[in-house]
Design an enzyme around this catalytic site. Structure first.
Site, PDB file in Angstrom:
ATOM      1  N   GLU B 216       0.814  -1.227   0.000  1.00  0.00           N
ATOM      2  CA  GLU B 216       0.000   0.000   0.000  1.00  0.00           C
ATOM      3  C   GLU B 216       0.841   1.267   0.000  1.00  0.00           C
ATOM      4  O   GLU B 216       0.545   2.238  -0.699  1.00  0.00           O
ATOM      5  CB  GLU B 216      -0.949   0.022   1.205  1.00  0.00           C
ATOM      6  CG  GLU B 216      -2.164  -0.882   1.088  1.00  0.00           C
ATOM      7  CD  GLU B 216      -1.873  -2.331   1.414  1.00  0.00           C
ATOM      8  OE1 GLU B 216      -0.737  -2.636   1.847  1.00  0.00           O
ATOM      9  OE2 GLU B 216      -2.774  -3.169   1.242  1.00  0.00           O
ATOM     10  N   HIS B 285      -9.807  -4.616  11.052  1.00  0.00           N
ATOM     11  CA  HIS B 285     -10.489  -4.513   9.756  1.00  0.00           C
ATOM     12  C   HIS B 285     -11.813  -3.763   9.866  1.00  0.00           C
ATOM     13  O   HIS B 285     -12.667  -3.894   9.000  1.00  0.00           O
ATOM     14  CB  HIS B 285     -10.750  -5.908   9.161  1.00  0.00           C
ATOM     15  CG  HIS B 285      -9.515  -6.578   8.640  1.00  0.00           C
ATOM     16  ND1 HIS B 285      -8.511  -7.031   9.467  1.00  0.00           N
ATOM     17  CD2 HIS B 285      -9.113  -6.856   7.373  1.00  0.00           C
ATOM     18  CE1 HIS B 285      -7.554  -7.589   8.735  1.00  0.00           C
ATOM     19  NE2 HIS B 285      -7.890  -7.483   7.467  1.00  0.00           N
TER      20      HIS B 285
END
Lengths: 349, 482
Positions: B216, B285
């Site tokens: 990322e 998450h």
């Protein structure tokens, strides 16, 4: 001061402050040497002046000088072509001048004035020029490596034949995103030349104390990226290696790594007393390997340029630098209304 | 001409120091780079280097002098060929051009007349303190907030899921502009981890639909670099939780560069992906980042609820010349809404929508928070309380005006979000209402938020950690004193 020495590790000898000039040094024509001399001298004098203005309180915050490393960026520029992009970290004044950005605009940015390249809103570490393809000027160590890889991504996407020169220091070369970028650049064969300016100290930490692999040219090995170590104090070897690297990248073969072995004479920033290295180490580099002095000698001895001619160049360079300092001290600060501009661009309907 | 050597400032905060030692003596010739003296500050010993060439004509401040103020002349250098004695006699009076600016630079002329009147009282500052000029208005709502009237009234509608709407938005913009491309993990061959990019590879090819490795930080930076070059990347994060690895590029590189470059270098990029809690995926998450990104000048932050908004706002985000954070929600991906079947559905960024008109209490929410808000409004109506439900749609710039106008009517406000309470979107709305609608409020603004705990995994605890319809109903009744 070198822990490696005390422990008698072999790494210490690799890091010993000895500079080994490259064998088979390519030669420059007189004009090339004159060009390199003038370009490097401009950076040197500019940086000295910046240090002076900093001492007078006219430049604030951080100010990282490039003195000693001039041959790297000048040699790279001599090998590139118009439209190639440049991006670097926070030790960026030399890169801007080498890209052809005006000394006045750079100095006025250092003093935070409206005539600065970022209208006084960026400072020493944040200047840009779309016209000269200079993409900053980045203050987060290593961030410019992903960004520079992105410039190369765009070059490949647009198939414009341009190359991204992405500079970083030996300190930045240990950041994780550098290897994420190496991976993608190799995977997608992006036209990028990574220039690792190894000036031996990441702020105050010597290469041997921070890097398990001190040969930075090998840092791309596992991605299949070729690399080489270059005498970064000699503008001729820099340009030659740069040409090889740029040809590789421009011809679609992907990224290339150049480890430029160089040296900064000054501290990491203006407020660094540089007590982590000996005075002898600094003066040895200055006396024996100064990139500018080497060219100067060559111009006189090999090319037969009269000393008066060089004095003329010196005077011209000083004039540019003095003018830039004068402009940067008298140009007004940005208008207060500038506080609220350049935050967002207007969306076009 | 003789040059004064001034006591240098060696750090941004240094005001004075000790002249520890002269390394050159009077009569010595000096050249650029020579070390003249050592100076001690409270932090370190530093060297003063010569800039100019010449002869050290006179030392004005001897070894060992303490508390030498910055910019005091400490020595005089006679220029090459200059009479050293005469230079020394100038006694620190010679002022080279460079020292003229040695005094603190003049502050910019900060005139109060440029400052707009504010409805709220402002604290009095000392008369000599420079004041920032007023911020320009960002939201210029001339018309009343739209009540689903953004589309021509006779537009035919089709039912679409949020997922399909997002995909259509990207596909339409990619057809329109070759500079638009999408990159991220599993966006191409896999057709998207949540199937948002389904079919894009087949239509646009691998040049424009780019699978990235799981990196990322790196690919966000590459996206930003490509945007600096004028491309228009859509960077998909598999979830915004993973964008934490990339947040340096989102904030330091994407959001700030336009300002730092004095307006030269824009960054037309969209960072998109699911944000907030899904179901039973645990603390790492499930984070809602709406408030985080909305804190940053230089970003726009969008968090749509309906499929029509998802489509119209994503198209607007891709066309926008600024970095846009586009926060989707995994649970909403599969939900279907009527979407107008018109050629080019582009909605304005920065405008809230009154989803349900009402008179008794204003409920403000966004994204999946709208599902709680709307169900609560339905239940409240059955109990005789007409709630006006505002869908923010854009978190930054925030459409205060629509909220304030509604609260002027209802006198009460409840905010609903899944994010944490402290410094949340609801906290921001409450602060704005206190300033801009203080006289209209009949009750304190109440916030319904996710609980102030990392998201638990156990089904029962997870349910407790998220807001629910009952909490919204309770808050709405509380502000109505019912």
């Amino acid at each position: 001061m070198d822990a490696g020495n005390e422990a008698g590790k072999p790494a210490a000898s690799a890091d010993a402050p000895q500079h080994r000039p490259a064998p088979n040094i390519p030669q420059f024509t007189k004009d090339e040497d004159l060009h390199a001399y003038r370009e490097m001298l401009l950076i040197r004098r500019f940086e000295e002046k910046a240090g002076q203005l900093y001492g007078m309180g006219l430049i604030g915050g951080f100010c990282h000088l490039y003195i000693g490393q001039e041959a790297v960026v000048v040699g790279m520029q001599m090998a590139g072509e118009d439209g190639d992009q440049n991006i670097t970290g926070y030790r960026d004044h030399g890169h801007m001048l080498a890209c052809g950005m005006e000394a006045k605009g750079v100095m006025a940015e250092l003093t935070g004035r409206r005539g600065g390249y970022s209208r006084g809103k960026g400072g020493s570490m944040h200047m840009f020029s779309r016209e000269k393809q200079f993409f900053g000027g980045h203050g987060i160590v290593g961030a410019q490596v992903s960004l520079g890889t992105g410039l190369a991504f765009a070059d490949a996407y647009l198939q414009n034949g341009k190359v991204s020169f992405t500079y970083m220091g030996d300190g930045a070369a240990n950041q994780g995103q550098v290897y994420e970028s190496f991976n993608m650049a190799a995977l997608w064969k992006l036209p990028v030349v990574y220039v690792i300016e190894n000036n031996r100290y990441a702020m105050g930490t010597s290469v041997a104390r921070a890097s398990a692999q001190t040969d930075f040219s090998k840092r791309g090995l596992s991605f299949g990226i070729p690399g080489e170590q270059v005498d970064g104090m000699d503008v001729r070897t820099v340009r030659e290696a740069a040409s090889r690297a740029i040809n590789h990248a421009r011809s679609g073969q992907g990224p290339y790594i150049l480890e430029m072995q160089t040296y900064r004479y000054r501290g990491h920033s203006m407020s660094d007393p540089a007590k982590y290295r000996s005075k002898d180490e600094v003066s040895k580099m200055r006396d024996e390997h100064d990139p500018i002095e080497m060219v100067r000698k060559r111009l006189i001895e090999a090319h037969g340029v009269p000393e008066a001619d060089l004095k003329g160049i010196d005077a011209k360079v000083r004039e540019i630098v003095n003018e830039s300092a004068d402009f940067a001290t008298h140009d007004p600060e940005p208008d207060a209304s500038e506080l609220w501009t350049d935050i967002l661009l207007e969306a076009r309907a | 001409m003789a040059t004064d050597i001034l006591m240098p400032a060696l750090s941004p905060t240094m005001e004075e120091g000790k002249l520890a030692k002269w390394l050159k003596k009077e009569g010595d010739s000096v050249k650029s780079g020579d070390v003249l003296a050592e100076i001690e500050t409270d932090k370190a010993t530093m060297e003063v280097e010569a800039i100019d060439e010449g002869v050290l004509a006179k030392i004005l401040v001897p070894d060992g002098t303490e508390n030498v103020a910055v910019n005091t002349p400490i020595a005089i250098i006679a220029a090459e060929g200059e009479d050293v004695a005469a230079a020394a006699a100038s006694g620190g009076q010679s002022k080279p051009a460079a020292t003229e600016g040695g005094a603190p630079a003049p502050t910019p002329d900060m005139q109060a007349e440029g400052m707009a009147d504010k409805s709220a009282p402002t604290a009095k500052t000392g008369d000599d303190a420079p004041r920032a000029p007023a911020a320009p208005a960002i939201i210029k709502n001339t018309a009343a907030a739209p009540v689903m009237d953004e589309f021509p009234p006779d537009s035919p509608l089709e039912t679409q899921s949020v997922r399909e709407a997002l995909r259509d938005a990207m596909a339409e913009e990619m057809r329109r502009d070759d500079k638009v491309f999408v990159m991220g993990e599993e966006v191409a061959e896999y057709q998207g981890a949540y199937k948002i990019t389904q079919g894009l590879l087949q239509e646009f090819g691998a040049r424009r639909v780019v699978d990235t490795p799981i990196t990322e930080h790196g690919f966000a930076g590459i996206g930003v670099g490509a945007a600096f070059m004028g491309l228009k990347p859509i960077v998909e994060f598999m979830t915004f939780n993973f964008a934490m690895q990339a947040i340096d590029h989102i904030i330091n590189s994407a959001a700030k560069t336009l300002y730092m470059s004095g307006g030269q270098l824009g960054c037309p990029i969209v960072f998109r992906g699911p944000n907030g809690a899904a179901a039973r995926v645990g603390a790492q998450h499930s984070h809602d980042y709406a408030a985080w990104y909305s804190n940053v000048p230089g970003l726009k932050v969008i968090a749509p609820y309906t499929a029509a908004d998802a489509k119209g706002l994503l198209k607007a985000a891709i066309r926008d010349p600024n970095p846009v954070i586009f926060l989707e929600n995994e649970i909403l991906y599969g939900q279907s809404f009527p979407v107008p079947k018109i050629d080019d559905l582009v909605l304005p960024i920065g405008k809230a929508r009154i989803h349900r008109p009402g008179t008794d209490v204003t409920i403000v929410s966004f994204s999946i928070g709208m599902t709680y808000a709307l169900k609560a409004a339905q239940a409240l109506a059955e109990q005789g309380i007409e709630a006006e439900v505002i869908d923010l749609r854009t978190i930054r710039p925030m459409d205060s005006e629509t909220i304030v106008e509604s609260v002027k009517k209802t006198g009460r406000c409840v905010t609903v979000e899944e994010g944490f309470p402290q410094s949340g979107v609801g906290a921001e709305i409450a602060a704005r209402l206190m300033v801009d609608a203080f006289d209209y409020l009949d009750a304190p603004v109440l916030r319904v938020t996710g609980k102030d705990v990392p998201m638990p995994y156990a089904a029962n605890l997870e349910k407790l950690a998220l807001p629910n319809v009952a909490e919204v109903i309770e808050a709405a009744k509380a502000v109505c004193y019912k």
